[in-house]
Design a protein around this motif. Structure first.
Motif, PDB file in Angstrom:
ATOM      1  N   LEU A   6      45.361 -51.561  29.044  1.00  0.00           N
ATOM      2  CA  LEU A   6      46.278 -52.389  27.914  1.00  0.00           C
ATOM      3  C   LEU A   6      47.439 -52.790  28.548  1.00  0.00           C
ATOM      4  CD1 LEU A   6      46.964 -52.807  24.977  1.00  0.00           C
ATOM      5  CD2 LEU A   6      48.155 -50.786  25.150  1.00  0.00           C
ATOM      6  N   HIS A   7      47.585 -54.164  28.607  1.00  0.00           N
ATOM      7  CA  HIS A   7      48.765 -54.890  29.003  1.00  0.00           C
ATOM      8  C   HIS A   7      49.845 -55.096  28.147  1.00  0.00           C
ATOM      9  CE1 HIS A   7      46.396 -56.154  32.654  1.00  0.00           C
ATOM     10  NE2 HIS A   7      45.423 -56.040  31.919  1.00  0.00           N
ATOM     11  N   LEU A  44      65.454 -65.392  22.663  1.00  0.00           N
ATOM     12  CA  LEU A  44      64.458 -64.415  21.727  1.00  0.00           C
ATOM     13  C   LEU A  44      63.933 -63.695  22.960  1.00  0.00           C
ATOM     14  CD1 LEU A  44      62.611 -67.026  19.759  1.00  0.00           C
ATOM     15  CD2 LEU A  44      64.409 -65.493  18.884  1.00  0.00           C
ATOM     16  N   VAL A  45      63.782 -62.226  22.603  1.00  0.00           N
ATOM     17  CA  VAL A  45      62.862 -61.256  23.352  1.00  0.00           C
ATOM     18  C   VAL A  45      61.761 -61.140  23.025  1.00  0.00           C
ATOM     19  CG1 VAL A  45      62.895 -58.990  24.523  1.00  0.00           C
ATOM     20  CG2 VAL A  45      64.909 -60.322  24.292  1.00  0.00           C
ATOM     21  N   ALA A  46      60.507 -61.331  23.217  1.00  0.00           N
ATOM     22  CA  ALA A  46      59.041 -61.052  22.594  1.00  0.00           C
ATOM     23  C   ALA A  46      58.288 -59.930  23.417  1.00  0.00           C
ATOM     24  CB  ALA A  46      58.259 -62.388  22.492  1.00  0.00           C
ATOM     25  N   VAL A  47      57.398 -59.180  22.810  1.00  0.00           N
ATOM     26  CA  VAL A  47      56.609 -58.576  23.381  1.00  0.00           C
ATOM     27  C   VAL A  47      55.147 -58.659  23.153  1.00  0.00           C
ATOM     28  CG1 VAL A  47      55.955 -55.903  23.468  1.00  0.00           C
ATOM     29  CG2 VAL A  47      58.235 -56.381  23.455  1.00  0.00           C
ATOM     30  N   VAL A  48      54.387 -58.664  24.107  1.00  0.00           N
ATOM     31  CA  VAL A  48      52.643 -58.894  23.588  1.00  0.00           C
ATOM     32  C   VAL A  48      52.021 -57.680  24.113  1.00  0.00           C
ATOM     33  CG1 VAL A  48      52.502 -60.317  25.714  1.00  0.00           C
ATOM     34  CG2 VAL A  48      51.056 -60.435  23.713  1.00  0.00           C
ATOM     35  N   GLU A  49      51.266 -57.134  23.377  1.00  0.00           N
ATOM     36  CA  GLU A  49      50.352 -56.133  23.926  1.00  0.00           C
ATOM     37  C   GLU A  49      48.636 -56.910  23.928  1.00  0.00           C
ATOM     38  OE1 GLU A  49      50.474 -52.665  21.622  1.00  0.00           O
ATOM     39  OE2 GLU A  49      52.855 -52.577  21.931  1.00  0.00           O
ATOM     40  N   SER A  50      48.121 -56.726  24.978  1.00  0.00           N
ATOM     41  CA  SER A  50      46.540 -57.210  24.787  1.00  0.00           C
ATOM     42  C   SER A  50      45.824 -56.422  25.873  1.00  0.00           C
ATOM     43  CB  SER A  50      46.851 -58.644  25.442  1.00  0.00           C
ATOM     44  OG  SER A  50      45.361 -59.269  25.524  1.00  0.00           O
ATOM     45  N   LEU A  51      44.418 -56.462  25.665  1.00  0.00           N
ATOM     46  CA  LEU A  51      43.677 -55.772  26.571  1.00  0.00           C
ATOM     47  C   LEU A  51      43.176 -56.918  27.647  1.00  0.00           C
ATOM     48  CD1 LEU A  51      41.121 -53.861  24.064  1.00  0.00           C
ATOM     49  CD2 LEU A  51      43.006 -53.080  25.781  1.00  0.00           C
ATOM     50  N   LEU A  79      50.766 -51.736  32.697  1.00  0.00           N
ATOM     51  CA  LEU A  79      49.430 -51.455  32.465  1.00  0.00           C
ATOM     52  C   LEU A  79      49.441 -49.796  32.075  1.00  0.00           C
ATOM     53  CD1 LEU A  79      48.098 -53.086  35.899  1.00  0.00           C
ATOM     54  CD2 LEU A  79      48.313 -54.129  33.621  1.00  0.00           C
ATOM     55  N   LEU A  80      48.571 -49.764  30.809  1.00  0.00           N
ATOM     56  CA  LEU A  80      48.349 -48.431  30.444  1.00  0.00           C
ATOM     57  C   LEU A  80      46.902 -48.047  29.862  1.00  0.00           C
ATOM     58  CD1 LEU A  80      51.250 -48.290  27.548  1.00  0.00           C
ATOM     59  CD2 LEU A  80      51.174 -46.806  29.913  1.00  0.00           C
ATOM     60  N   ASP A  81      46.655 -46.879  29.876  1.00  0.00           N
ATOM     61  CA  ASP A  81      45.269 -46.609  29.378  1.00  0.00           C
ATOM     62  C   ASP A  81      45.479 -46.731  27.782  1.00  0.00           C
ATOM     63  OD1 ASP A  81      42.920 -45.079  28.324  1.00  0.00           O
ATOM     64  OD2 ASP A  81      43.218 -43.603  29.794  1.00  0.00           O
TER      65      ASP A  81
END
Length: 92
Positions: A6-7, A44-51, A79-81
């Protein structure tokens, strides 16, 4: 694509203040993206989560073409599991 990773990435977007709300709404509508901070002066501060690793970079490229955007830059990438991503991590 590696579904075992997971990114999570964050980036800053510098925007002309009159377009701040429109750019924030556009980012919030993007899949996996959320605006987590906003400065009325135009940041702006943005966060994105993606595989997918390229997702954050593609989003940064696309946001830079939005009206009023002066620039965008990646500031964090982890990077996460995916199976344990919601659990507390050492150093977090």
């Amino acid at each position: 694509m590696n579904a075992d990773t997971l990114h999570i990435a964050s980036f800053i977007v510098h925007v002309r203040p009159p377009q701040l709300a429109a750019v924030a709404a556009w980012l919030n509508a993007a899949a996996g993206c959320e605006v987590r901070g906003e400065d009325p002066a135009g940041k702006l501060v943005a966060v994105v989560e993606s595989l997918e690793e390229c997702r954050a970079l593609d989003l940064i490229d696309r946001v830079q073409t939005r009206p009023g955007v002066l620039g965008a830059a990646l500031v964090y990438h982890q990077l996460l599991d995916p199976a344990t991503a919601d659990e507390p991590h050492e150093g977090a």
